[in-house]
Motif scaffolding. Structure first.
Motif, PDB file in Angstrom:
ATOM      1  N   LEU A  31       0.838  -1.204   0.000  1.00  0.00           N
ATOM      2  CA  LEU A  31       0.000   0.000   0.000  1.00  0.00           C
ATOM      3  C   LEU A  31       0.869   1.248   0.000  1.00  0.00           C
ATOM      4  CD1 LEU A  31      -2.851  -0.829   2.518  1.00  0.00           C
ATOM      5  CD2 LEU A  31      -3.144  -0.075   0.165  1.00  0.00           C
ATOM      6  N   SER A  32       1.910   1.233   0.777  1.00  0.00           N
ATOM      7  CA  SER A  32       2.803   2.381   0.858  1.00  0.00           C
ATOM      8  C   SER A  32       3.416   2.701  -0.505  1.00  0.00           C
ATOM      9  CB  SER A  32       3.911   2.098   1.876  1.00  0.00           C
ATOM     10  OG  SER A  32       4.813   3.165   1.944  1.00  0.00           O
ATOM     11  N   ALA A  33       3.880   1.677  -1.201  1.00  0.00           N
ATOM     12  CA  ALA A  33       4.485   1.879  -2.520  1.00  0.00           C
ATOM     13  C   ALA A  33       3.451   2.407  -3.505  1.00  0.00           C
ATOM     14  CB  ALA A  33       5.097   0.585  -3.032  1.00  0.00           C
ATOM     15  N   LYS A  34       2.228   1.889  -3.437  1.00  0.00           N
ATOM     16  CA  LYS A  34       1.187   2.343  -4.370  1.00  0.00           C
ATOM     17  C   LYS A  34       0.811   3.796  -4.100  1.00  0.00           C
ATOM     18  CE  LYS A  34      -1.286   2.174  -7.823  1.00  0.00           C
ATOM     19  NZ  LYS A  34      -0.620   2.106  -9.116  1.00  0.00           N
ATOM     20  N   VAL A  35       0.668   4.163  -2.836  1.00  0.00           N
ATOM     21  CA  VAL A  35       0.337   5.549  -2.497  1.00  0.00           C
ATOM     22  C   VAL A  35       1.466   6.464  -2.952  1.00  0.00           C
ATOM     23  CG1 VAL A  35      -0.047   7.173  -0.597  1.00  0.00           C
ATOM     24  CG2 VAL A  35      -1.233   4.971  -0.622  1.00  0.00           C
ATOM     25  N   ARG A  36       2.718   6.051  -2.747  1.00  0.00           N
ATOM     26  CA  ARG A  36       3.865   6.842  -3.207  1.00  0.00           C
ATOM     27  C   ARG A  36       3.807   7.033  -4.723  1.00  0.00           C
ATOM     28  NH1 ARG A  36       8.424   3.356  -3.013  1.00  0.00           N
ATOM     29  NH2 ARG A  36       7.573   2.787  -5.030  1.00  0.00           N
ATOM     30  N   ASP A  37       3.540   5.942  -5.468  1.00  0.00           N
ATOM     31  CA  ASP A  37       3.474   6.023  -6.927  1.00  0.00           C
ATOM     32  C   ASP A  37       2.349   6.947  -7.387  1.00  0.00           C
ATOM     33  OD1 ASP A  37       5.564   4.225  -6.917  1.00  0.00           O
ATOM     34  OD2 ASP A  37       4.347   2.505  -7.554  1.00  0.00           O
ATOM     35  N   LEU A  38       1.201   6.850  -6.735  1.00  0.00           N
ATOM     36  CA  LEU A  38       0.075   7.718  -7.090  1.00  0.00           C
ATOM     37  C   LEU A  38       0.388   9.181  -6.785  1.00  0.00           C
ATOM     38  CD1 LEU A  38      -2.866   5.491  -5.827  1.00  0.00           C
ATOM     39  CD2 LEU A  38      -2.368   6.078  -8.213  1.00  0.00           C
ATOM     40  N   LEU A  39       1.076   9.425  -5.694  1.00  0.00           N
ATOM     41  CA  LEU A  39       1.452  10.790  -5.338  1.00  0.00           C
ATOM     42  C   LEU A  39       2.446  11.363  -6.347  1.00  0.00           C
ATOM     43  CD1 LEU A  39       1.225  13.128  -3.370  1.00  0.00           C
ATOM     44  CD2 LEU A  39       2.937  12.012  -1.951  1.00  0.00           C
ATOM     45  N   ILE A  40       3.413  10.566  -6.746  1.00  0.00           N
ATOM     46  CA  ILE A  40       4.376  11.004  -7.769  1.00  0.00           C
ATOM     47  C   ILE A  40       3.640  11.350  -9.058  1.00  0.00           C
ATOM     48  CG2 ILE A  40       6.228  10.197  -9.291  1.00  0.00           C
ATOM     49  CD1 ILE A  40       7.289   8.609  -6.840  1.00  0.00           C
ATOM     50  N   GLU A  41       2.707  10.491  -9.463  1.00  0.00           N
ATOM     51  CA  GLU A  41       1.941  10.733 -10.684  1.00  0.00           C
ATOM     52  C   GLU A  41       1.116  12.022 -10.571  1.00  0.00           C
ATOM     53  OE1 GLU A  41      -1.494   8.497 -13.343  1.00  0.00           O
ATOM     54  OE2 GLU A  41      -0.343   7.338 -11.898  1.00  0.00           O
ATOM     55  N   ALA A  42       0.498  12.232  -9.426  1.00  0.00           N
ATOM     56  CA  ALA A  42      -0.306  13.441  -9.225  1.00  0.00           C
ATOM     57  C   ALA A  42       0.564  14.690  -9.282  1.00  0.00           C
ATOM     58  CB  ALA A  42      -1.034  13.365  -7.886  1.00  0.00           C
ATOM     59  N   LEU A  43       1.751  14.635  -8.694  1.00  0.00           N
ATOM     60  CA  LEU A  43       2.654  15.790  -8.728  1.00  0.00           C
ATOM     61  C   LEU A  43       3.135  16.071 -10.146  1.00  0.00           C
ATOM     62  CD1 LEU A  43       4.708  15.155  -5.467  1.00  0.00           C
ATOM     63  CD2 LEU A  43       3.041  16.978  -5.879  1.00  0.00           C
ATOM     64  N   GLU A  44       3.390  15.029 -10.922  1.00  0.00           N
ATOM     65  CA  GLU A  44       3.789  15.224 -12.317  1.00  0.00           C
ATOM     66  C   GLU A  44       2.668  15.866 -13.125  1.00  0.00           C
ATOM     67  OE1 GLU A  44       4.992  11.292 -13.473  1.00  0.00           O
ATOM     68  OE2 GLU A  44       6.997  11.538 -12.607  1.00  0.00           O
ATOM     69  N   ILE A  45       1.442  15.460 -12.872  1.00  0.00           N
ATOM     70  CA  ILE A  45       0.293  16.051 -13.551  1.00  0.00           C
ATOM     71  C   ILE A  45       0.163  17.525 -13.177  1.00  0.00           C
ATOM     72  CG2 ILE A  45      -2.243  16.060 -13.647  1.00  0.00           C
ATOM     73  CD1 ILE A  45      -2.051  12.946 -13.418  1.00  0.00           C
ATOM     74  N   GLN A  46       0.323  17.846 -11.899  1.00  0.00           N
ATOM     75  CA  GLN A  46       0.245  19.237 -11.460  1.00  0.00           C
ATOM     76  C   GLN A  46       1.341  20.074 -12.104  1.00  0.00           C
ATOM     77  OE1 GLN A  46      -2.089  20.874  -9.434  1.00  0.00           O
ATOM     78  NE2 GLN A  46      -3.170  18.985  -9.896  1.00  0.00           N
ATOM     79  N   GLU A  47       2.536  19.502 -12.223  1.00  0.00           N
ATOM     80  CA  GLU A  47       3.632  20.207 -12.880  1.00  0.00           C
ATOM     81  C   GLU A  47       3.308  20.458 -14.349  1.00  0.00           C
ATOM     82  OE1 GLU A  47       8.445  19.839 -13.135  1.00  0.00           O
ATOM     83  OE2 GLU A  47       7.311  18.005 -13.467  1.00  0.00           O
ATOM     84  N   ASP A  48       2.750  19.459 -15.026  1.00  0.00           N
ATOM     85  CA  ASP A  48       2.363  19.613 -16.431  1.00  0.00           C
ATOM     86  C   ASP A  48       1.328  20.725 -16.594  1.00  0.00           C
ATOM     87  OD1 ASP A  48       4.069  17.556 -17.118  1.00  0.00           O
ATOM     88  OD2 ASP A  48       2.478  16.062 -17.382  1.00  0.00           O
ATOM     89  N   ILE A  49       0.365  20.775 -15.703  1.00  0.00           N
ATOM     90  CA  ILE A  49      -0.667  21.818 -15.752  1.00  0.00           C
ATOM     91  C   ILE A  49      -0.030  23.191 -15.587  1.00  0.00           C
ATOM     92  CG2 ILE A  49      -2.642  22.796 -14.495  1.00  0.00           C
ATOM     93  CD1 ILE A  49      -3.474  19.834 -13.918  1.00  0.00           C
ATOM     94  N   HIS A  50       0.870  23.312 -14.624  1.00  0.00           N
ATOM     95  CA  HIS A  50       1.544  24.590 -14.383  1.00  0.00           C
ATOM     96  C   HIS A  50       2.368  25.014 -15.598  1.00  0.00           C
ATOM     97  CE1 HIS A  50       3.730  27.780 -12.367  1.00  0.00           C
ATOM     98  NE2 HIS A  50       4.857  27.225 -12.776  1.00  0.00           N
ATOM     99  N   LEU A  51       3.131  24.082 -16.162  1.00  0.00           N
ATOM    100  CA  LEU A  51       3.964  24.422 -17.312  1.00  0.00           C
ATOM    101  C   LEU A  51       3.128  24.756 -18.550  1.00  0.00           C
ATOM    102  CD1 LEU A  51       6.835  21.820 -16.879  1.00  0.00           C
ATOM    103  CD2 LEU A  51       6.925  24.282 -16.440  1.00  0.00           C
ATOM    104  N   ALA A  52       1.993  24.084 -18.716  1.00  0.00           N
ATOM    105  CA  ALA A  52       1.103  24.395 -19.835  1.00  0.00           C
ATOM    106  C   ALA A  52       0.549  25.809 -19.685  1.00  0.00           C
ATOM    107  CB  ALA A  52      -0.033  23.377 -19.914  1.00  0.00           C
ATOM    108  N   GLN A  53       0.210  26.193 -18.458  1.00  0.00           N
ATOM    109  CA  GLN A  53      -0.298  27.545 -18.210  1.00  0.00           C
ATOM    110  C   GLN A  53       0.790  28.578 -18.466  1.00  0.00           C
ATOM    111  OE1 GLN A  53      -3.563  28.567 -17.401  1.00  0.00           O
ATOM    112  NE2 GLN A  53      -2.619  30.478 -18.025  1.00  0.00           N
ATOM    113  N   LEU A  54       2.003  28.268 -18.052  1.00  0.00           N
ATOM    114  CA  LEU A  54       3.127  29.167 -18.301  1.00  0.00           C
ATOM    115  C   LEU A  54       3.351  29.341 -19.801  1.00  0.00           C
ATOM    116  CD1 LEU A  54       5.517  30.791 -17.113  1.00  0.00           C
ATOM    117  CD2 LEU A  54       6.837  28.668 -17.180  1.00  0.00           C
TER     118      LEU A  54
END
Length: 75
Positions: A31-54
């Protein structure tokens, strides 16, 4: 002995916990590894959104008359 990596506690609703548990089980990971992986994916998506806006903001302020040509940049 202290933990090697920082820890975080998260409280989940039962339905969300079950979804993450099933994903972890399906992939054969903790569970810990899966939550970590999901969090990494969510942060990458947020970064993509920010860079697209920029990029969109920069595109709006683009002025072809002030832009340098290829030769001007590389000479």
């Amino acid at each position: 002995m202290p933990a090697k990596n920082p820890r975080i506690n998260v409280v989940l609703e039962e339905s969300l916990y079950e979804k993450v548990r099933l994903l972890a089980e399906k992939e054969g990971i903790s569970l810990s590894a899966k939550v970590r992986d999901l969090l990494i994916e969510a942060l990458e998506i947020q970064e993509d959104i920010h860079l697209a806006q920029l990029a969109e903001d920069r595109e709006k302020s683009w002025n072809k008359d002030k832009a340098l040509s290829h030769d001007e940049v590389w000479s």
